[in-house]
Design an enzyme around this catalytic site. Structure first.
Site: not given
Ligand SMILES: *[C@@H]1O[C@H](CO)[C@@H](O)[C@H](O)[C@H]1NC(C)=O
Ligand SMILES: *[C@@H]1O[C@H](CO)[C@@H](O)[C@H](O)[C@H]1NC(C)=O
Ligand SMILES: *[C@@H]1O[C@H](CO)[C@@H](O)[C@H](O)[C@H]1NC(C)=O
Length: 308
Positions: A149-150
């Protein structure tokens, strides 16, 4: 505390004050002596149980980068992944950076972080790698990054801004490099920020446009780029699935390789592997029916890095 004598034996490689601190091989440890610059991200390290290697040798470096609302400790245990136990058997070290923001997201939106030596979180992570090379036998010729994700966005950012440092990266459920850029000239924005248009999968560009963005973050660079592996679940409701195809357009453009074909049920049932060129530079894995949490496929990755 003094370093045990077996550590002093390789002092030609390890001239480090770092190890004398509370760093225990086989345990996730904060590196208190790492100067967190240019941003306040913290450096954690996992050294294989047999550290220091005997006879002395350089260890490949894997940077494992957490998602929003996560941190080094939580990502160490993320979905029972096998990075640490494989580090023990295969002899590599793992850096777990921990983001300085309260929400635990990485800065993948400011030009500082997107750009080579621009002064953002990406540069702090690169400084961690330099620190591990200088203090923990890290091998500058085998540096890899993986994230979720991030953290996947950051893996792409690192590949774009620091092709001189990384050899290959894996991005689980991320977005293309630069897609999360937030232009603070627009009202109501700040950095690090959240680019909703990108998260929703609404940013569509040509491979050339995506590739130009990557090249624009380090225009002086004339060498090659890290090999890239992209993973995405078709049912991702946080960073929508169109980001998968966009990321593959981007890196296939950067590497100058074309799509050559799909392999179904690879590496497991329900996944489709998309190969580009000779398959060594850009690979995609689409996970049918999987949401935002695509399980880490450690061995597929480590094979891609030539570590197994
Ligand atoms: C890391 O995240 C875990 C899980 O969200 C949390 O329990 C823990 O307190 C966090 N640790 C730090 C140092 O923030
Ligand atoms: C989000 O990113 C897209 C391109 O990646 C850009 O066009 C848009 O302006 C960005 N949004 C903000 C709020 O900066
Ligand atoms: C290859 O697989 C991807 C992901 O499942 C799919 O979107 C694409 O249409 C496939 N391409 C071909 C030619 O089958």
């Amino acid at each position: 505390m003094r370093a045990p004598s077996h550590l002093l034996a390789i002092s030609t490689l390890l001239t480090s004050p770092a190890l004398s601190a509370a760093i225990t091989p086989g345990t996730l440890s904060l590196v208190p002596s790492f100067p967190s610059i240019p941003t306040a991200a913290k450096m954690y390290i996992y050294l294989p149980t047999s550290f220091p290697p005997s006879p002395p040798k350089l260890l490949p470096i894997l940077v494992a980068i957490h998602h929003c609302n996560g941190n080094a400790t939580s990502y160490f245990r993320f979905m029972n992944n096998l990075y640490p136990s494989l580090a023990d058997s295969l002899q590599y070290l793992i850096i777990y950076p921990s983001a300085p923001t309260t929400g635990g997201c990485w800065d993948v939106s400011s030009l500082a972080s997107l750009t080579h030596n621009g002064g953002g979180d990406s540069q702090t992570i690169v400084n961690m790698i330099k620190y591990a090379i200088e203090n923990f036998n890290g091998d500058p010729d085998r540096v890899f990054a993986s994230g979720t994700s991030s953290g996947a966005m950051m893996a792409n950012v690192l590949a774009g801004a620091y092709p001189d440092v990384f050899h290959a990266v894996s991005a689980y459920s991320g977005v293309p490099d630069g897609c999360f850029h937030v232009d603070t000239a627009l009202p109501g924005t700040n950095n690090p920020g959240w680019n909703r248009t990108c998260a929703e999968g609404l940013v569509v560009k040509t491979g050339q446009e995506w590739g130009d963005m990557v090249r624009g973050y380090f225009p002086e660079w004339k060498g090659g780029y890290p090999r890239v592996m992209i993973w995405h679940g078709t049912e991702d409701d946080v960073l929508r699935y169109p980001n998968y195809a966009e990321a593959l357009k981007q890196w296939s453009n950067v590497h100058g390789v074309e799509f050559v074909g799909n392999v179904t049920d690879d590496p497991e049932r329900g996944y489709t592997k998309s190969a580009y060129g000779d398959g060594t530079k850009v690979v995609g894995y689409s996970a049918k029916g999987v949401g935002h949490n695509v399980p880490i496929h450690e061995l597929v990755e480590l094979e891609f890095y030539d570590l197994v």
